[in-house]
Motif scaffolding. Structure first.
Motif, mmCIF file in Angstrom:
data_model
loop_
_atom_site.group_PDB
_atom_site.id
_atom_site.type_symbol
_atom_site.label_atom_id
_atom_site.label_comp_id
_atom_site.label_asym_id
_atom_site.label_seq_id
_atom_site.Cartn_x
_atom_site.Cartn_y
_atom_site.Cartn_z
ATOM 1 N N PHE A 11 39.785 58.191 -15.775
ATOM 2 C CA PHE A 11 40.873 57.630 -16.575
ATOM 3 C C PHE A 11 42.170 58.406 -16.359
ATOM 4 C CE2 PHE A 11 43.231 57.595 -20.629
ATOM 5 C CZ PHE A 11 43.505 56.234 -20.726
ATOM 6 N N LYS A 12 42.060 59.729 -16.275
ATOM 7 C CA LYS A 12 43.240 60.583 -16.116
ATOM 8 C C LYS A 12 43.989 60.333 -14.807
ATOM 9 C CE LYS A 12 40.977 64.573 -13.980
ATOM 10 N NZ LYS A 12 40.766 66.011 -14.088
ATOM 11 N N HIS A 13 43.329 59.729 -13.837
ATOM 12 C CA HIS A 13 43.960 59.443 -12.544
ATOM 13 C C HIS A 13 44.769 58.144 -12.557
ATOM 14 C CE1 HIS A 13 40.301 61.795 -10.947
ATOM 15 N NE2 HIS A 13 41.362 62.590 -10.841
ATOM 16 N N CYS A 14 44.564 57.309 -13.567
ATOM 17 C CA CYS A 14 45.087 55.941 -13.534
ATOM 18 C C CYS A 14 46.369 55.762 -14.340
ATOM 19 C CB CYS A 14 44.026 54.979 -14.054
ATOM 20 S SG CYS A 14 42.532 54.980 -13.032
ATOM 21 N N PHE A 21 47.469 56.439 -9.949
ATOM 22 C CA PHE A 21 48.887 56.772 -9.827
ATOM 23 C C PHE A 21 48.992 57.731 -8.643
ATOM 24 C CE2 PHE A 21 52.502 59.377 -11.795
ATOM 25 C CZ PHE A 21 53.487 58.502 -11.349
ATOM 26 N N TYR A 22 49.787 57.387 -7.630
ATOM 27 C CA TYR A 22 49.732 58.073 -6.337
ATOM 28 C C TYR A 22 49.827 59.598 -6.401
ATOM 29 C CZ TYR A 22 54.795 58.678 -6.148
ATOM 30 O OH TYR A 22 56.067 59.073 -6.409
ATOM 31 N N PRO A 23 50.581 60.226 -7.328
ATOM 32 C CA PRO A 23 50.563 61.704 -7.340
ATOM 33 C C PRO A 23 49.172 62.277 -7.613
ATOM 34 C CG PRO A 23 52.426 60.894 -8.605
ATOM 35 C CD PRO A 23 51.558 59.701 -8.290
ATOM 36 N N ARG A 24 48.325 61.506 -8.291
ATOM 37 C CA ARG A 24 46.963 61.987 -8.568
ATOM 38 C C ARG A 24 46.163 62.127 -7.282
ATOM 39 N NH1 ARG A 24 49.591 63.472 -11.866
ATOM 40 N NH2 ARG A 24 49.875 62.533 -13.885
ATOM 41 N N TYR A 25 46.477 61.310 -6.268
ATOM 42 C CA TYR A 25 45.825 61.476 -4.967
ATOM 43 C C TYR A 25 46.128 62.854 -4.387
ATOM 44 C CZ TYR A 25 44.437 56.531 -4.349
ATOM 45 O OH TYR A 25 43.853 55.299 -4.450
ATOM 46 N N PHE A 26 47.366 63.332 -4.574
ATOM 47 C CA PHE A 26 47.715 64.654 -4.056
ATOM 48 C C PHE A 26 46.937 65.750 -4.782
ATOM 49 C CE2 PHE A 26 51.273 62.075 -2.633
ATOM 50 C CZ PHE A 26 51.323 62.445 -1.292
ATOM 51 N N GLU A 27 46.647 65.549 -6.064
ATOM 52 C CA GLU A 27 45.784 66.498 -6.771
ATOM 53 C C GLU A 27 44.366 66.460 -6.195
ATOM 54 O OE1 GLU A 27 46.178 65.240 -10.833
ATOM 55 O OE2 GLU A 27 48.081 66.314 -11.094
ATOM 56 N N MET A 28 43.874 65.249 -5.884
ATOM 57 C CA MET A 28 42.550 65.125 -5.271
ATOM 58 C C MET A 28 42.517 65.809 -3.910
ATOM 59 S SD MET A 28 41.536 61.182 -6.065
ATOM 60 C CE MET A 28 41.831 60.452 -7.661
ATOM 61 N N ILE A 29 43.600 65.658 -3.133
ATOM 62 C CA ILE A 29 43.688 66.316 -1.825
ATOM 63 C C ILE A 29 43.604 67.828 -2.012
ATOM 64 C CG2 ILE A 29 45.273 66.838 0.078
ATOM 65 C CD1 ILE A 29 46.257 63.856 -0.234
ATOM 66 N N ASN A 30 44.353 68.358 -2.969
ATOM 67 C CA ASN A 30 44.315 69.801 -3.205
ATOM 68 C C ASN A 30 42.924 70.249 -3.657
ATOM 69 O OD1 ASN A 30 46.078 72.304 -3.359
ATOM 70 N ND2 ASN A 30 45.029 72.324 -5.338
ATOM 71 N N ASP A 31 42.268 69.453 -4.496
ATOM 72 C CA ASP A 31 40.902 69.786 -4.917
ATOM 73 C C ASP A 31 39.973 69.843 -3.708
ATOM 74 O OD1 ASP A 31 41.760 69.820 -7.552
ATOM 75 O OD2 ASP A 31 40.908 67.856 -8.047
ATOM 76 N N CYS A 32 40.151 68.912 -2.777
ATOM 77 C CA CYS A 32 39.336 68.876 -1.563
ATOM 78 C C CYS A 32 39.597 70.112 -0.717
ATOM 79 C CB CYS A 32 39.626 67.595 -0.787
ATOM 80 S SG CYS A 32 38.602 67.370 0.688
ATOM 81 N N VAL A 33 40.855 70.489 -0.545
ATOM 82 C CA VAL A 33 41.203 71.685 0.230
ATOM 83 C C VAL A 33 40.602 72.927 -0.426
ATOM 84 C CG1 VAL A 33 43.121 73.182 0.949
ATOM 85 C CG2 VAL A 33 43.270 70.693 1.285
ATOM 86 N N GLU A 34 40.690 73.001 -1.741
ATOM 87 C CA GLU A 34 40.130 74.156 -2.442
ATOM 88 C C GLU A 34 38.616 74.231 -2.259
ATOM 89 O OE1 GLU A 34 40.227 76.267 -6.843
ATOM 90 O OE2 GLU A 34 41.716 74.724 -6.368
#
Length: 136
Positions: A11-14, A21-34
């Protein structure tokens, strides 16, 4: 070898339209990198005590929306290992790889304690090599 991370769209991503919401994808990318760095033997909570790995460049192409409850798989490949930089590609797919949601390319730089680009530690560089995408 591709590094993969599962991500359920929460829900927090939407946004109010019910899609990510596209900035949430960048958070997912950072989570993946971490998660990738942890798999490589150097979790961020250890690395960031004496160094940094900021993203200095990122580009993304969004190909389809994701909705609350979708199951995404983020697949990270190392494209190039420089002296102090690292080029990555991350693809996010849903429906067991049938639906690409985005592709992102980014460059990270390893910074030493003085905040200047520094050569990757040998152990980390070796770990990255096992995730280096082979060129056809």
């Amino acid at each position: 070898m591709t590094f993969s991370m599962n991500q359920k769209v929460l829900f927090k991503h939407c946004d109010p339209a019910g899609i990510v919401f596209y900035p949430r994808y960048f958070e997912m990318i950072n989570d993946c990198v971490e998660a990738f760095f942890a798999e490589c033997g150097t979790p961020f909570e250890v690395l960031l005590k004496s160094a940094g790995v900021p993203t200095v460049q990122i580009a993304a192409t969004f190909t389809a929306p994701s909705r609350h409850g979708d199951q995404l798989v983020l697949a990270l490949d190392v494209l190039r290992i420089g002296a102090s930089s690292l080029d990555l590609e991350i693809n996010a797919d849903a429906d067991a790889g049938a639906a690409r949601r985005f592709t992102a390319n980014s460059t990270l730089v390893y910074l030493g304690v003085a905040g200047r680009p520094t050569k990757w530690p040998d152990a980390l560089r070796l770990s990255f090599t096992s995730h280096l995408r082979s060129t056809p």
